[in-house]
Design a protein around this motif. Structure first.
Motif, mmCIF file in Angstrom:
data_model
loop_
_atom_site.group_PDB
_atom_site.id
_atom_site.type_symbol
_atom_site.label_atom_id
_atom_site.label_comp_id
_atom_site.label_asym_id
_atom_site.label_seq_id
_atom_site.Cartn_x
_atom_site.Cartn_y
_atom_site.Cartn_z
ATOM 1 N N ALA A 1 0.840 -1.189 0.000
ATOM 2 C CA ALA A 1 0.000 0.000 0.000
ATOM 3 C C ALA A 1 0.873 1.236 0.000
ATOM 4 O O ALA A 1 2.054 1.188 0.373
ATOM 5 N N ILE A 2 0.262 2.346 -0.404
ATOM 6 C CA ILE A 2 0.985 3.612 -0.471
ATOM 7 C C ILE A 2 0.037 4.729 -0.067
ATOM 8 O O ILE A 2 -1.144 4.716 -0.416
ATOM 9 N N SER A 3 0.550 5.685 0.661
ATOM 10 C CA SER A 3 -0.273 6.797 1.109
ATOM 11 C C SER A 3 -0.604 7.720 -0.054
ATOM 12 O O SER A 3 -0.036 7.621 -1.138
ATOM 13 N N TRP A 4 -1.510 8.668 0.187
ATOM 14 C CA TRP A 4 -1.967 9.540 -0.885
ATOM 15 C C TRP A 4 -0.836 10.339 -1.504
ATOM 16 O O TRP A 4 -0.820 10.607 -2.701
ATOM 17 N N SER A 5 0.145 10.706 -0.709
ATOM 18 C CA SER A 5 1.261 11.510 -1.206
ATOM 19 C C SER A 5 2.394 10.664 -1.761
ATOM 20 O O SER A 5 3.295 11.181 -2.431
ATOM 21 N N GLY A 6 2.346 9.367 -1.460
ATOM 22 C CA GLY A 6 3.459 8.505 -1.838
ATOM 23 C C GLY A 6 4.573 8.509 -0.810
ATOM 24 O O GLY A 6 5.574 7.806 -0.970
ATOM 25 N N GLY A 7 4.390 9.256 0.256
ATOM 26 C CA GLY A 7 5.445 9.383 1.241
ATOM 27 C C GLY A 7 5.599 8.195 2.164
ATOM 28 O O GLY A 7 6.646 8.020 2.791
ATOM 29 N N SER A 8 4.551 7.374 2.247
ATOM 30 C CA SER A 8 4.603 6.184 3.098
ATOM 31 C C SER A 8 4.208 4.958 2.292
ATOM 32 O O SER A 8 3.240 5.014 1.525
ATOM 33 N N THR A 9 4.943 3.899 2.489
ATOM 34 C CA THR A 9 4.624 2.638 1.824
ATOM 35 C C THR A 9 4.610 1.510 2.847
ATOM 36 O O THR A 9 5.265 1.601 3.895
ATOM 37 N N TYR A 10 3.862 0.465 2.522
ATOM 38 C CA TYR A 10 3.660 -0.656 3.430
ATOM 39 C C TYR A 10 3.713 -1.935 2.606
ATOM 40 O O TYR A 10 3.185 -1.981 1.492
ATOM 41 N N TYR A 11 4.328 -2.967 3.181
ATOM 42 C CA TYR A 11 4.479 -4.220 2.461
ATOM 43 C C TYR A 11 4.193 -5.412 3.356
ATOM 44 O O TYR A 11 4.500 -5.396 4.553
ATOM 45 N N ALA A 12 3.655 -6.442 2.754
ATOM 46 C CA ALA A 12 3.571 -7.724 3.444
ATOM 47 C C ALA A 12 4.973 -8.293 3.570
ATOM 48 O O ALA A 12 5.820 -8.076 2.688
ATOM 49 N N ASP A 13 5.217 -9.026 4.625
ATOM 50 C CA ASP A 13 6.545 -9.602 4.827
ATOM 51 C C ASP A 13 6.952 -10.500 3.666
ATOM 52 O O ASP A 13 8.127 -10.587 3.325
ATOM 53 N N SER A 14 5.987 -11.158 3.070
ATOM 54 C CA SER A 14 6.278 -12.122 2.009
ATOM 55 C C SER A 14 6.805 -11.474 0.723
ATOM 56 O O SER A 14 7.387 -12.156 -0.121
ATOM 57 N N VAL A 15 6.586 -10.169 0.571
ATOM 58 C CA VAL A 15 7.024 -9.503 -0.662
ATOM 59 C C VAL A 15 8.056 -8.410 -0.406
ATOM 60 O O VAL A 15 8.594 -7.838 -1.361
ATOM 61 N N LYS A 16 8.333 -8.145 0.846
ATOM 62 C CA LYS A 16 9.258 -7.068 1.190
ATOM 63 C C LYS A 16 10.623 -7.350 0.575
ATOM 64 O O LYS A 16 11.150 -8.458 0.662
ATOM 65 N N GLY A 17 11.180 -6.333 -0.080
ATOM 66 C CA GLY A 17 12.471 -6.482 -0.729
ATOM 67 C C GLY A 17 12.389 -6.964 -2.166
ATOM 68 O O GLY A 17 13.374 -6.909 -2.896
ATOM 69 N N ARG A 18 11.212 -7.446 -2.561
ATOM 70 C CA ARG A 18 11.028 -7.924 -3.940
ATOM 71 C C ARG A 18 10.042 -7.058 -4.723
ATOM 72 O O ARG A 18 10.198 -6.894 -5.926
ATOM 73 N N PHE A 19 9.031 -6.535 -4.033
ATOM 74 C CA PHE A 19 8.007 -5.725 -4.689
ATOM 75 C C PHE A 19 8.176 -4.263 -4.277
ATOM 76 O O PHE A 19 8.582 -3.965 -3.159
ATOM 77 N N THR A 20 7.815 -3.370 -5.195
ATOM 78 C CA THR A 20 7.848 -1.943 -4.909
ATOM 79 C C THR A 20 6.565 -1.299 -5.409
ATOM 80 O O THR A 20 6.205 -1.452 -6.580
ATOM 81 N N ILE A 21 5.894 -0.588 -4.524
ATOM 82 C CA ILE A 21 4.688 0.140 -4.901
ATOM 83 C C ILE A 21 5.053 1.608 -5.096
ATOM 84 O O ILE A 21 5.874 2.157 -4.368
ATOM 85 N N SER A 22 4.447 2.214 -6.098
ATOM 86 C CA SER A 22 4.682 3.635 -6.359
ATOM 87 C C SER A 22 3.429 4.213 -7.005
ATOM 88 O O SER A 22 2.524 3.471 -7.397
ATOM 89 N N ARG A 23 3.384 5.517 -7.113
ATOM 90 C CA ARG A 23 2.227 6.158 -7.737
ATOM 91 C C ARG A 23 2.653 7.423 -8.453
ATOM 92 O O ARG A 23 3.627 8.072 -8.071
ATOM 93 N N THR A 24 1.892 7.762 -9.468
ATOM 94 C CA THR A 24 2.053 9.018 -10.187
ATOM 95 C C THR A 24 0.697 9.698 -10.190
ATOM 96 O O THR A 24 -0.190 9.339 -10.979
ATOM 97 N N ASN A 25 0.513 10.651 -9.312
ATOM 98 C CA ASN A 25 -0.796 11.286 -9.184
ATOM 99 C C ASN A 25 -1.198 12.055 -10.441
ATOM 100 O O ASN A 25 -2.376 12.141 -10.765
ATOM 101 N N ALA A 26 -0.218 12.585 -11.143
ATOM 102 C CA ALA A 26 -0.528 13.324 -12.372
ATOM 103 C C ALA A 26 -1.138 12.414 -13.435
ATOM 104 O O ALA A 26 -1.837 12.887 -14.338
ATOM 105 N N LYS A 27 -0.871 11.121 -13.333
ATOM 106 C CA LYS A 27 -1.410 10.153 -14.287
ATOM 107 C C LYS A 27 -2.499 9.280 -13.675
ATOM 108 O O LYS A 27 -2.964 8.327 -14.305
#
Length: 123
Positions: A49-75
């Motif tokens: 998960a990612i906060s509205w600003s992108g400033g905070s991210t959260y991961y399940a332990d099973s994917v931490k270090g392998r997955f990356t969440i990001s967002r582009t609000n302009a898009k």
């Protein structure tokens, strides 16, 4: 808010995929966003998960270090970069949007859901 997930497919173990979730509406930047997944015969589980600003991210332990969440609000788009995929990552992946202040890890805190995109990882 309407959400459209894409980018799923078939890959081998160790491979990578990038999921995208496009949102309609002008208030996308107000929403926290999350990815969940559901494997056959299993319950839906939190992935990232990612906060509205992108400033905070959260991961399940099973994917931490392998997955990356990001967002582009302009898009109006949120992404899930998945590397070093494993067969146990095989599932339908759903993106979701939330405007509550509760836990990012709980599916009950999300108000809008996309249709899901299938990720299959072969061994």
């Amino acid at each position: 808010v309407q959400l459209q997930a894409s980018g799923g497919g078939l890959t081998q173990a160790g491979g990578s995929l990038r999921l995208s979730c496009a949102a309609s509406g002008r208030t996308f930047s107000s929403y926290g966003m999350g990815w969940f997944r559901q494997a056959p015969g299993k319950e839906r589980e939190f992935v990232a998960a990612i906060s509205w600003s992108g400033g905070s991210t959260y991961y399940a332990d099973s994917v931490k270090g392998r997955f990356t969440i990001s967002r582009t609000n302009a898009k109006n788009t949120v992404y899930l970069q998945m590397n070093s995929l494993k067969p146990e990552d095989t599932a339908v992946y759903y993106c979701a949007a939330r405007y509550s202040s509760g836990s990012y890890y709980s599916s009950y805190e999300y108000h809008y859901w996309g249709q899901g995109t299938l990720v299959t990882v072969s061994s």
